[in-house]
Design a protein around this motif. Structure first.
Motif, PDB file in Angstrom:
ATOM      1  N   ARG A 143     -10.986   6.602   3.919  1.00  0.00           N
ATOM      2  CA  ARG A 143      -9.677   7.239   3.749  1.00  0.00           C
ATOM      3  C   ARG A 143      -9.336   8.245   4.840  1.00  0.00           C
ATOM      4  O   ARG A 143      -8.190   8.355   5.243  1.00  0.00           O
ATOM      5  CB  ARG A 143      -9.615   7.924   2.375  1.00  0.00           C
ATOM      6  CG  ARG A 143      -9.659   6.961   1.192  1.00  0.00           C
ATOM      7  CD  ARG A 143      -9.869   7.744  -0.093  1.00  0.00           C
ATOM      8  NE  ARG A 143      -9.887   6.896  -1.284  1.00  0.00           N
ATOM      9  CZ  ARG A 143     -10.971   6.257  -1.719  1.00  0.00           C
ATOM     10  NH1 ARG A 143     -12.115   6.370  -1.045  1.00  0.00           N
ATOM     11  NH2 ARG A 143     -10.927   5.522  -2.811  1.00  0.00           N
ATOM     12  N   ARG A 204      -6.473   2.042  11.137  1.00  0.00           N
ATOM     13  CA  ARG A 204      -6.071   3.370  10.704  1.00  0.00           C
ATOM     14  C   ARG A 204      -6.865   3.808   9.468  1.00  0.00           C
ATOM     15  O   ARG A 204      -7.281   2.984   8.653  1.00  0.00           O
ATOM     16  CB  ARG A 204      -4.573   3.391  10.412  1.00  0.00           C
ATOM     17  CG  ARG A 204      -3.722   3.123  11.624  1.00  0.00           C
ATOM     18  CD  ARG A 204      -2.252   3.137  11.325  1.00  0.00           C
ATOM     19  NE  ARG A 204      -1.807   4.440  10.815  1.00  0.00           N
ATOM     20  CZ  ARG A 204      -0.545   4.788  10.658  1.00  0.00           C
ATOM     21  NH1 ARG A 204       0.429   3.928  10.966  1.00  0.00           N
ATOM     22  NH2 ARG A 204      -0.225   5.980  10.194  1.00  0.00           N
ATOM     23  N   GLY A 206      -7.902   4.835   5.845  1.00  0.00           N
ATOM     24  CA  GLY A 206      -7.335   4.438   4.565  1.00  0.00           C
ATOM     25  C   GLY A 206      -6.628   3.099   4.594  1.00  0.00           C
ATOM     26  O   GLY A 206      -5.776   2.834   3.746  1.00  0.00           O
ATOM     27  N   HIS A 207      -6.979   2.248   5.540  1.00  0.00           N
ATOM     28  CA  HIS A 207      -6.303   0.954   5.697  1.00  0.00           C
ATOM     29  C   HIS A 207      -7.282  -0.215   5.541  1.00  0.00           C
ATOM     30  O   HIS A 207      -8.477  -0.085   5.779  1.00  0.00           O
ATOM     31  CB  HIS A 207      -5.622   0.856   7.061  1.00  0.00           C
ATOM     32  CG  HIS A 207      -4.268   1.478   7.101  1.00  0.00           C
ATOM     33  ND1 HIS A 207      -4.055   2.815   6.845  1.00  0.00           N
ATOM     34  CD2 HIS A 207      -3.030   0.943   7.360  1.00  0.00           C
ATOM     35  CE1 HIS A 207      -2.763   3.085   6.960  1.00  0.00           C
ATOM     36  NE2 HIS A 207      -2.127   1.973   7.251  1.00  0.00           N
ATOM     37  N   ALA A 220      -2.070   0.018   3.880  1.00  0.00           N
ATOM     38  CA  ALA A 220      -2.770   1.223   3.433  1.00  0.00           C
ATOM     39  C   ALA A 220      -3.227   1.056   1.989  1.00  0.00           C
ATOM     40  O   ALA A 220      -2.461   0.582   1.144  1.00  0.00           O
ATOM     41  CB  ALA A 220      -1.856   2.437   3.555  1.00  0.00           C
ATOM     42  N   TRP A 222      -4.818   3.884   0.723  1.00  0.00           N
ATOM     43  CA  TRP A 222      -4.809   5.293   0.328  1.00  0.00           C
ATOM     44  C   TRP A 222      -4.060   6.095   1.367  1.00  0.00           C
ATOM     45  O   TRP A 222      -4.136   5.810   2.565  1.00  0.00           O
ATOM     46  CB  TRP A 222      -6.234   5.838   0.215  1.00  0.00           C
ATOM     47  CG  TRP A 222      -6.306   7.273  -0.238  1.00  0.00           C
ATOM     48  CD1 TRP A 222      -6.336   7.711  -1.528  1.00  0.00           C
ATOM     49  CD2 TRP A 222      -6.358   8.454   0.575  1.00  0.00           C
ATOM     50  NE1 TRP A 222      -6.403   9.086  -1.567  1.00  0.00           N
ATOM     51  CE2 TRP A 222      -6.418   9.568  -0.288  1.00  0.00           C
ATOM     52  CE3 TRP A 222      -6.356   8.676   1.957  1.00  0.00           C
ATOM     53  CZ2 TRP A 222      -6.488  10.890   0.186  1.00  0.00           C
ATOM     54  CZ3 TRP A 222      -6.420   9.992   2.421  1.00  0.00           C
ATOM     55  CH2 TRP A 222      -6.481  11.071   1.536  1.00  0.00           C
ATOM     56  N   GLN A 223      -3.321   7.083   0.913  1.00  0.00           N
ATOM     57  CA  GLN A 223      -2.682   8.030   1.813  1.00  0.00           C
ATOM     58  C   GLN A 223      -2.385   9.309   1.040  1.00  0.00           C
ATOM     59  O   GLN A 223      -2.339   9.302  -0.202  1.00  0.00           O
ATOM     60  CB  GLN A 223      -1.392   7.445   2.393  1.00  0.00           C
ATOM     61  CG  GLN A 223      -0.396   6.961   1.375  1.00  0.00           C
ATOM     62  CD  GLN A 223       0.699   6.119   2.015  1.00  0.00           C
ATOM     63  OE1 GLN A 223       0.900   6.159   3.216  1.00  0.00           O
ATOM     64  NE2 GLN A 223       1.393   5.354   1.205  1.00  0.00           N
ATOM     65  N   ASP A 440       6.692  11.425   8.797  1.00  0.00           N
ATOM     66  CA  ASP A 440       5.825  10.743   7.835  1.00  0.00           C
ATOM     67  C   ASP A 440       5.318  11.662   6.722  1.00  0.00           C
ATOM     68  O   ASP A 440       4.729  11.186   5.752  1.00  0.00           O
ATOM     69  CB  ASP A 440       4.602  10.150   8.551  1.00  0.00           C
ATOM     70  CG  ASP A 440       4.946   8.923   9.375  1.00  0.00           C
ATOM     71  OD1 ASP A 440       6.011   8.335   9.132  1.00  0.00           O
ATOM     72  OD2 ASP A 440       4.146   8.571  10.265  1.00  0.00           O
ATOM     73  N   TYR A 459      -0.183  18.541   7.047  1.00  0.00           N
ATOM     74  CA  TYR A 459      -0.209  17.084   7.228  1.00  0.00           C
ATOM     75  C   TYR A 459      -0.522  16.719   8.686  1.00  0.00           C
ATOM     76  O   TYR A 459      -1.301  15.790   8.950  1.00  0.00           O
ATOM     77  CB  TYR A 459       1.133  16.487   6.805  1.00  0.00           C
ATOM     78  CG  TYR A 459       1.164  14.976   6.824  1.00  0.00           C
ATOM     79  CD1 TYR A 459       0.583  14.234   5.798  1.00  0.00           C
ATOM     80  CD2 TYR A 459       1.769  14.283   7.877  1.00  0.00           C
ATOM     81  CE1 TYR A 459       0.608  12.852   5.810  1.00  0.00           C
ATOM     82  CE2 TYR A 459       1.804  12.901   7.902  1.00  0.00           C
ATOM     83  CZ  TYR A 459       1.221  12.184   6.866  1.00  0.00           C
ATOM     84  OH  TYR A 459       1.239  10.811   6.884  1.00  0.00           O
ATOM     85  N   THR A 463      -3.860  14.441   9.582  1.00  0.00           N
ATOM     86  CA  THR A 463      -3.668  13.064  10.039  1.00  0.00           C
ATOM     87  C   THR A 463      -3.756  12.915  11.551  1.00  0.00           C
ATOM     88  O   THR A 463      -3.870  11.795  12.051  1.00  0.00           O
ATOM     89  CB  THR A 463      -2.305  12.519   9.582  1.00  0.00           C
ATOM     90  OG1 THR A 463      -1.254  13.359  10.094  1.00  0.00           O
ATOM     91  CG2 THR A 463      -2.217  12.474   8.067  1.00  0.00           C
ATOM     92  N   HIS A 491     -12.166  12.824  -0.095  1.00  0.00           N
ATOM     93  CA  HIS A 491     -10.722  12.633  -0.312  1.00  0.00           C
ATOM     94  C   HIS A 491     -10.219  13.341  -1.562  1.00  0.00           C
ATOM     95  O   HIS A 491      -9.045  13.719  -1.637  1.00  0.00           O
ATOM     96  CB  HIS A 491     -10.387  11.143  -0.384  1.00  0.00           C
ATOM     97  CG  HIS A 491     -10.891  10.445  -1.609  1.00  0.00           C
ATOM     98  ND1 HIS A 491     -12.180   9.974  -1.746  1.00  0.00           N
ATOM     99  CD2 HIS A 491     -10.265  10.132  -2.776  1.00  0.00           C
ATOM    100  CE1 HIS A 491     -12.330   9.407  -2.913  1.00  0.00           C
ATOM    101  NE2 HIS A 491     -11.189   9.482  -3.571  1.00  0.00           N
TER     102      HIS A 491
END
Length: 609
Positions: A143, A204, A206-207, A220, A222-223, A440, A459, A463, A491
């Motif tokens: 994640r 990426r 969480g993908h 994704a 999870w985000q 985003d 954020y 990220t 997470h």
């Protein structure tokens, strides 16, 4: 912890390409010094280098599981900290296990839940599963992006690896870097999915990505999300402590020697104290390590991000928690050794230009690895809890990434040749990257003012900035076969604190208020009150004179890497008075030397058209 690689081809017979598969696998030998393995079929080839941490006799990879319809094979890097609970659930569902490894739990989890196994895992991981039943490759990354995963599409399939060097070892891949790759190198943007090398991408965080005969698709699982925080201050502090207790307990599980990386800051000290408390309950003593430099007390110069020396605080913590402590002292000669720089640049596959801070981290991890195989790190707590100075001053309002606000790196002409600076237009690239990241940011309905802005700032750190730091940590540690775990990237903790209002994150008028209150009973008062101080650099004058001399040699030799640099300013930096050399001049020296090492190692083809 391991290094993984692979090659999927829907038109070639990969059994005829064992030599290439072996070459790709061997580039990951530093990540997995304990064992190697390959699994080659006509359509899929998987390679693995193992660092044995859990179930040392078992857990060999690539790991294969048979079904009535066909085989499923996997290469896996990382740790699933909840593998014991998942194994019990899978046993109740009828699965039988032949090892005690978390690897087999993940593989059988895929047999049970398919791609949705990603959402079941708590940990740091990057893995690929080839499913012969459907001829598809499933690629999953944790994640927060703690473990790396790169891929490169070909005319009939895909190459992948833990690091770009594994992919570049395949004859289908080319070591080309275009304008956007250079922009990533020089702007510190760390765009999600960007991998610098032409044709290469990073999965990426969480993908999940799936490749089959119909092509590649990514989504994704999870985000970060914006939700209402209803806990009181007391409840929030208590829940953070509860989470930390559980996280540390899970991340101390290993069948090899463990330790803590201790800087004397709030983050690493709290982590070390929690580890000492839990290990002490079982009659064990936590081992801790810190980096230091000779003459640091005399040569130290306070900076915005590093206002105090580490050593006095490190020793206060080790005395307080009774850790078995070692200071790793690195002198200027060791840090300036060209072989060390080559190792650091080679580990990262990129000329990042952090110089002594990368070199010292590499040497620190190398020394730690002589005594431990697993280390806990306080990395990412500043991003989670709001620890950096710019969270708390006018830089948080800047229309750029706050950590770059007002800094010299925005004047890229200081490092780059004038022509290259014009062609790359890094200011526009950074602005566009920043705007995209802000857009985003998940927000609650009606969120406004300071709370909205600080959610955006948090954020950006969680990220973007944290990705650069986690990548650095992973590459430097795995270059010497050391597994570094990052408890503050769990997470559950990240999501919970992300939704804690800024007013609560700073309830005592300080940075990291919640973490301080949650762990103050474990720490000496001096550490509880210490302000944020970043990973230390060396102020050894011998180091500066050494890199000046090395840069002068590059200029005399006319090294090809200097085509990217502002030669006149580099020349000025190489002869500047070491006692008054500016931060910008030192950065120019580091960047040029890193670029030269990168050119020598990777021989990149720079394509600006």
């Amino acid at each position: 912890m391991c290094g993984i690689t692979g090659w999927i081809s829907y038109r070639r017979d990969l059994t005829a390409h064992q030599e290439s598969v072996d070459a790709m696998t061997e580039t990951m030998s530093c990540r997995g010094p304990d064992a190697r393995g390959t699994w080659v079929t006509p359509r899929a080839a998987l390679g693995h280098r193992r660092l044995a941490v859990i179930d040392l006799p078992g857990g060999a990879q690539p790991m294969e599981a048979g079904t009535d319809d066909g085989a499923v094979a996997m290469v896996y890097s990382g740790e699933a900290y909840n593998y014991v609970e998942l194994r019990e659930e899978l046993r109740r569902r009828g699965h039988r296990f032949t090892t005690d490894s978390d690897t087999e739990v993940v593989l059988r989890g895929y047999l049970q839940w398919g791609e949705e196994v990603a959402g079941k895992l708590n940990g740091m991981y990057a893995f690929a599963i080839w499913d012969t039943r459907t001829e598809k490759l499933v690629m999953i990354r944790d994640r927060m992006g703690i473990k790396p995963f790169y891929f490169y599409e070909t005319d009939d399939g895909l190459l992948f690896g833990s690091e770009p060097k594994a992919i570049l070892a395949n004859p289908l891949a080319t070591a080309e870097v275009g304008p956007d790759g250079l922009r990533e190198i020089f702007s510190f943007a760390k765009t999600p999915g960007a991998a610098v090398w032409e044709g290469m991408r990073e999965l990426r965080p969480g993908h999940v990505a799936v490749l089959d005969r119909n092509g590649l698709r990514e989504h994704a699982y999870w985000q970060l999300t914006a939700t209402e925080h209803t806990d009181s201050r007391q409840e929030t502090v208590a829940h953070v402590r509860e989470l930390l207790e559980d996280i540390i307990a899970r991340q101390l599980v290993a069948d090899v020697p463990r330790c803590s990386l201790l800087s004397g800051g709030l983050d690493s000290s709290a982590m070390t104290a929690l580890a000492a408390k839990q290990l002490g309950e079982h009659g064990e003593t936590v081992r801790s390590f810190a980096v230091d430099f000779p003459g640091q007390a005399e040569n130290f110069r306070a900076e915005d991000i590093s206002p105090t020396q580490d050593t006095p605080f490190v020793h206060a913590v080790k005395d307080h928690v009774h850790s078995d402590h070692s200071d790793i002292v690195l002198d200027g000669a060791a840090l300036s050794d060209p072989a060390v720089r080559r190792a650091a640049v080679g580990a990262r596959d990129l000329p990042v230009g952090l110089g002594d801070r990368d070199n010292s981290l590499y040497l620190l991890f190398k020394a730690v690895r002589e005594q431990s195989t697993v280390a806990l790190s306080g990395e990412s707590a500043d991003e989670v809890f709001g620890g950096y100075p710019w969270f708390h001053d006018a830089r948080r309002e800047a229309e750029t990434f706050p950590w770059l606000a007002g800094l010299a790196p925005l004047d890229f002409r200081g490092t780059l040749s004038a022509d290259l600076a014009d062609r790359l237009d890094l200011g526009t690239y950074l602005h566009d990257s920043y705007s995209s990241a802000v857009a985003d940011t998940p927000l609650k309905d009606g969120e406004s003012g300071l709370e909205k802005r600080m959610r955006q700032v948090c954020y950006l750190h969680l990220t973007r900035m944290v990705q650069a730091l986690l990548d650095r940590k992973d590459r430097m540690s795995m270059a010497v076969g050391l597994e570094v775990r990052v408890p503050f990237c769990d997470h559950r903790l990240v999501q919970y604190v992300f939704n804690t209002p800024w007013s609560l994150k700073t309830f005592d008028g300080r940075e990291k208020s919640i973490l301080r209150e949650a762990t103050r009973d474990l720490l000496p008062e001096s550490v509880v009150q210490r302000k944020k101080s970043g990973y230390p650099g060396s102020f050894d004058p011998n180091y500066v004179s050494a890199i000046q001399s090395q840069a002068a040699d590059l200029l005399s030799a006319g090294h090809a890497a200097l085509d990217l640099c502002h030669r006149e300013r580099l020349r000025e930096a190489s002869v500047a008075d070491g006692a008054t050399i500016t931060t910008g001049q030192r950065a120019q020296l580091e960047r040029a030397l890193d670029l030269a090492a990168w050119f020598d190692l990777h021989k990149p083809v720079i394509k600006l058209n």
